[in-house]
Design a protein around this motif. Structure first.
Motif, PDB file in Angstrom:
ATOM      1  N   TYR A   1       3.609   2.891   4.283  1.00 33.82           N
ATOM      2  CA  TYR A   1       2.909   4.172   4.189  1.00 33.82           C
ATOM      3  C   TYR A   1       1.424   3.938   4.400  1.00 33.82           C
ATOM      4  CZ  TYR A   1       2.908   9.067   2.814  1.00 33.82           C
ATOM      5  OH  TYR A   1       2.833  10.436   2.815  1.00 33.82           O
ATOM      6  N   PRO A   2       0.895   4.172   5.587  1.00 30.77           N
ATOM      7  CA  PRO A   2       1.614   4.737   6.727  1.00 30.77           C
ATOM      8  C   PRO A   2       2.581   3.736   7.347  1.00 30.77           C
ATOM      9  CG  PRO A   2      -0.584   4.117   7.397  1.00 30.77           C
ATOM     10  CD  PRO A   2      -0.522   3.913   5.906  1.00 30.77           C
ATOM     11  N   LEU A   3       3.634   4.236   7.929  1.00 26.22           N
ATOM     12  CA  LEU A   3       4.647   3.399   8.531  1.00 26.22           C
ATOM     13  C   LEU A   3       4.074   2.691   9.759  1.00 26.22           C
ATOM     14  CD1 LEU A   3       7.634   2.718   8.102  1.00 26.22           C
ATOM     15  CD2 LEU A   3       8.201   4.554   9.698  1.00 26.22           C
TER      16      LEU A   3
ATOM     17  N   THR B   1      -9.820   3.276  -0.999  1.00 27.30           N
ATOM     18  CA  THR B   1      -9.969   4.547  -0.296  1.00 27.30           C
ATOM     19  C   THR B   1      -9.297   5.646  -1.102  1.00 27.30           C
ATOM     20  OG1 THR B   1      -7.897   4.335   0.947  1.00 27.30           O
ATOM     21  CG2 THR B   1      -9.883   3.354   1.940  1.00 27.30           C
ATOM     22  N   ARG B   2      -9.674   6.883  -0.804  1.00 29.88           N
ATOM     23  CA  ARG B   2      -9.061   8.032  -1.477  1.00 29.88           C
ATOM     24  C   ARG B   2      -7.542   8.017  -1.271  1.00 29.88           C
ATOM     25  NH1 ARG B   2     -10.868  13.838  -2.212  1.00 29.88           N
ATOM     26  NH2 ARG B   2     -12.886  13.069  -1.533  1.00 29.88           N
ATOM     27  N   PHE B   3      -7.114   7.751  -0.030  1.00 28.10           N
ATOM     28  CA  PHE B   3      -5.678   7.747   0.250  1.00 28.10           C
ATOM     29  C   PHE B   3      -4.955   6.697  -0.583  1.00 28.10           C
ATOM     30  CE2 PHE B   3      -1.957   6.162   2.485  1.00 28.10           C
ATOM     31  CZ  PHE B   3      -1.270   7.332   2.741  1.00 28.10           C
ATOM     32  N   ASN B   4      -5.513   5.493  -0.672  1.00 24.62           N
ATOM     33  CA  ASN B   4      -4.855   4.430  -1.428  1.00 24.62           C
ATOM     34  C   ASN B   4      -4.842   4.715  -2.923  1.00 24.62           C
ATOM     35  OD1 ASN B   4      -4.097   2.940   0.783  1.00 24.62           O
ATOM     36  ND2 ASN B   4      -5.884   1.592   0.739  1.00 24.62           N
ATOM     37  N   VAL B   5      -5.846   5.435  -3.416  1.00 22.84           N
ATOM     38  CA  VAL B   5      -5.810   5.870  -4.821  1.00 22.84           C
ATOM     39  C   VAL B   5      -4.641   6.827  -5.026  1.00 22.84           C
ATOM     40  CG1 VAL B   5      -7.006   7.217  -6.604  1.00 22.84           C
ATOM     41  CG2 VAL B   5      -8.272   5.520  -5.282  1.00 22.84           C
ATOM     42  N   PHE B   6      -4.489   7.773  -4.096  1.00 24.82           N
ATOM     43  CA  PHE B   6      -3.357   8.707  -4.188  1.00 24.82           C
ATOM     44  C   PHE B   6      -2.028   7.955  -4.155  1.00 24.82           C
ATOM     45  CE2 PHE B   6      -5.702  12.605  -2.187  1.00 24.82           C
ATOM     46  CZ  PHE B   6      -6.432  12.746  -3.351  1.00 24.82           C
ATOM     47  N   LEU B   7      -1.929   6.977  -3.252  1.00 23.47           N
ATOM     48  CA  LEU B   7      -0.685   6.226  -3.124  1.00 23.47           C
ATOM     49  C   LEU B   7      -0.408   5.417  -4.388  1.00 23.47           C
ATOM     50  CD1 LEU B   7       1.723   5.415  -1.408  1.00 23.47           C
ATOM     51  CD2 LEU B   7       0.300   3.666  -0.327  1.00 23.47           C
ATOM     52  N   ARG B   8      -1.426   4.786  -4.941  1.00 26.10           N
ATOM     53  CA  ARG B   8      -1.251   4.046  -6.200  1.00 26.10           C
ATOM     54  C   ARG B   8      -0.696   4.950  -7.287  1.00 26.10           C
ATOM     55  NH1 ARG B   8      -6.487   2.999  -9.638  1.00 26.10           N
ATOM     56  NH2 ARG B   8      -6.097   5.258  -9.811  1.00 26.10           N
TER      57      ARG B   8
ATOM     58  N   PRO C   1      -5.599   3.329 -14.939  1.00 26.16           N
ATOM     59  CA  PRO C   1      -5.881   2.958 -13.542  1.00 26.16           C
ATOM     60  C   PRO C   1      -6.173   1.463 -13.409  1.00 26.16           C
ATOM     61  CG  PRO C   1      -7.749   4.118 -14.508  1.00 26.16           C
ATOM     62  CD  PRO C   1      -6.629   4.228 -15.499  1.00 26.16           C
ATOM     63  N   ILE C   2      -5.608   0.863 -12.374  1.00 29.91           N
ATOM     64  CA  ILE C   2      -5.793  -0.557 -12.117  1.00 29.91           C
ATOM     65  C   ILE C   2      -6.145  -0.758 -10.647  1.00 29.91           C
ATOM     66  CG2 ILE C   2      -4.145  -1.260 -13.900  1.00 29.91           C
ATOM     67  CD1 ILE C   2      -2.144  -1.802 -11.552  1.00 29.91           C
ATOM     68  N   ARG C   3      -6.624  -1.940 -10.335  1.00 29.61           N
ATOM     69  CA  ARG C   3      -6.783  -2.324  -8.942  1.00 29.61           C
ATOM     70  C   ARG C   3      -5.435  -2.852  -8.467  1.00 29.61           C
ATOM     71  NH1 ARG C   3     -10.216  -7.456  -6.466  1.00 29.61           N
ATOM     72  NH2 ARG C   3     -10.201  -6.768  -4.286  1.00 29.61           N
ATOM     73  N   PRO C   4      -4.747  -2.133  -7.581  1.00 29.49           N
ATOM     74  CA  PRO C   4      -3.412  -2.560  -7.170  1.00 29.49           C
ATOM     75  C   PRO C   4      -3.469  -3.670  -6.131  1.00 29.49           C
ATOM     76  CG  PRO C   4      -4.005  -0.607  -5.954  1.00 29.49           C
ATOM     77  CD  PRO C   4      -5.156  -0.884  -6.902  1.00 29.49           C
ATOM     78  N   THR C   5      -2.390  -4.388  -6.012  1.00 28.46           N
ATOM     79  CA  THR C   5      -2.251  -5.347  -4.922  1.00 28.46           C
ATOM     80  C   THR C   5      -1.654  -4.616  -3.719  1.00 28.46           C
ATOM     81  OG1 THR C   5      -0.005  -5.995  -5.555  1.00 28.46           O
ATOM     82  CG2 THR C   5      -1.840  -7.211  -6.563  1.00 28.46           C
ATOM     83  N   SER C   6      -1.781  -5.222  -2.556  1.00 29.84           N
ATOM     84  CA  SER C   6      -1.174  -4.631  -1.357  1.00 29.84           C
ATOM     85  C   SER C   6       0.337  -4.517  -1.532  1.00 29.84           C
ATOM     86  CB  SER C   6      -1.508  -5.477  -0.127  1.00 29.84           C
ATOM     87  OG  SER C   6      -2.898  -5.458   0.135  1.00 29.84           O
ATOM     88  N   TRP C   7       0.944  -5.497  -2.200  1.00 40.68           N
ATOM     89  CA  TRP C   7       2.394  -5.456  -2.428  1.00 40.68           C
ATOM     90  C   TRP C   7       2.770  -4.251  -3.276  1.00 40.68           C
ATOM     91  CZ3 TRP C   7       5.537  -5.543  -6.742  1.00 40.68           C
ATOM     92  CH2 TRP C   7       6.906  -5.751  -6.488  1.00 40.68           C
ATOM     93  N   GLN C   8       1.977  -3.942  -4.292  1.00 39.86           N
ATOM     94  CA  GLN C   8       2.279  -2.791  -5.141  1.00 39.86           C
ATOM     95  C   GLN C   8       2.205  -1.488  -4.342  1.00 39.86           C
ATOM     96  OE1 GLN C   8      -0.704  -3.756  -8.132  1.00 39.86           O
ATOM     97  NE2 GLN C   8       0.897  -4.017  -9.692  1.00 39.86           N
ATOM     98  N   LEU C   9       1.217  -1.366  -3.479  1.00 41.55           N
ATOM     99  CA  LEU C   9       1.127  -0.155  -2.662  1.00 41.55           C
ATOM    100  C   LEU C   9       2.276  -0.071  -1.672  1.00 41.55           C
ATOM    101  CD1 LEU C   9      -2.616   0.573  -1.816  1.00 41.55           C
ATOM    102  CD2 LEU C   9      -1.220   1.343  -3.729  1.00 41.55           C
ATOM    103  N   GLN C  10       2.708  -1.210  -1.150  1.00 46.38           N
ATOM    104  CA  GLN C  10       3.873  -1.209  -0.255  1.00 46.38           C
ATOM    105  C   GLN C  10       5.101  -0.694  -0.993  1.00 46.38           C
ATOM    106  OE1 GLN C  10       3.953  -1.545   2.888  1.00 46.38           O
ATOM    107  NE2 GLN C  10       2.934  -3.355   3.674  1.00 46.38           N
ATOM    108  N   GLN C  11       5.281  -1.121  -2.241  1.00 46.55           N
ATOM    109  CA  GLN C  11       6.427  -0.659  -3.023  1.00 46.55           C
ATOM    110  C   GLN C  11       6.349   0.851  -3.241  1.00 46.55           C
ATOM    111  OE1 GLN C  11       7.925  -3.704  -2.366  1.00 46.55           O
ATOM    112  NE2 GLN C  11       9.116  -2.953  -4.082  1.00 46.55           N
ATOM    113  N   HIS C  12       5.160   1.356  -3.532  1.00 43.74           N
ATOM    114  CA  HIS C  12       5.005   2.793  -3.704  1.00 43.74           C
ATOM    115  C   HIS C  12       5.271   3.528  -2.395  1.00 43.74           C
ATOM    116  CE1 HIS C  12       2.292   2.629  -7.561  1.00 43.74           C
ATOM    117  NE2 HIS C  12       3.404   1.925  -7.668  1.00 43.74           N
ATOM    118  N   GLY C  13       4.844   2.916  -1.274  1.00 48.98           N
ATOM    119  CA  GLY C  13       5.034   3.547   0.025  1.00 48.98           C
ATOM    120  C   GLY C  13       6.491   3.760   0.378  1.00 48.98           C
ATOM    121  N   LYS C  14       7.376   2.932  -0.162  1.00 48.12           N
ATOM    122  CA  LYS C  14       8.804   3.087   0.113  1.00 48.12           C
ATOM    123  C   LYS C  14       9.357   4.388  -0.456  1.00 48.12           C
ATOM    124  CE  LYS C  14       9.734  -1.896   0.073  1.00 48.12           C
ATOM    125  NZ  LYS C  14      10.523  -2.974  -0.558  1.00 48.12           N
TER     126      LYS C  14
END
Length: 212
Positions: free
Chosen positions: A52-54, A109-116, A176-189
């Protein structure tokens, strides 16, 4: 796959995927416009570069990468391109030959905050009219950082005003935390696109819970 969301568990299965995302069948391929033929890009380990984005490439980029021997074709559309020297089906799924290592932390970024925050207000859970809020207001020394910014709907943002959550009696659902890229990938699924080609199914949802 089970995802914990604020103490509740969500079962992420094939039925849920089918409700959220409408897969386009191969029967539509012969008539589809070339611009509607992107390739799903997999890393060398056959997982998507991003959810996300794919991770998608235009058909021209995918074909160029094939001829440069940078990718392998995993699946194709039932749609061909022609030249004086060759006929070729347009790739629908490609895999990089060289593994691309992801950055450990995503951009702030704003988008990544929303995704987190899974596109939910962290005060009331609403998914409408989303903006962001400083947990500790700036007038009280609050900084614009991962650890002090959360997703909030406009009504909650206005209601809280320049107060802290404790002062406003508005507890935050998740710290709120600073997420890892892996955590955002999991949320993106959890947020598949509205239109997916059926050849993408196995590569996007390789970890979907199997059903008897």
């Amino acid at each position: 796959m089970h995802v914990n969301q604020g103490g509740t568990q969500t079962v992420f299965n094939a039925e849920l995927i089918e409700r959220v995302a409408r897969f386009r069948g191969v029967d539509e391929d012969p008539t589809r416009n070339l611009s509607a033929c992107p390739a799903l890009v997999l890393n060398a380990d056959y997982t998507p570069l991003s959810y996300y984005p794919l991770s998608l490439w235009p058909w021209q980029t995918a074909i160029k990468a094939v001829f440069l021997d940078r990718v392998d074709i995993v699946a194709s559309y039932d749609r061909e391109v022609h030249s004086p020297n060759f006929d070729m089906k347009i790739p629908s799924v490609i895999a990089l030959r060289q593994y691309v290592k992801h950055s450990e932390f995503p951009a702030f970024t704003r988008f990544n905050v929303f995704l987190r925050d899974r596109f939910q207000c962290q005060y009331c859970g609403s998914t409408e009219h989303l903006t962001f809020d400083h947990v500790t207001p700036r007038r009280l020394g609050g900084r614009t950082t991962w650890e002090n910014i959360i997703t909030a709907c406009a009504p909650c943002n206005m209601k809280k005003g320049g107060r802290t959550p404790k002062q406003a009696a508005m507890p935050v659902h998740q710290t709120p935390i600073r997420p890892t890229s892996w955590q955002l990938q999991q949320h993106g699924k959890l947020f598949p696109p509205n239109f997916l080609h059926e050849t993408w199914r196995d590569w996007l949802y390789w970890d979907v819970e199997l059903e008897a």
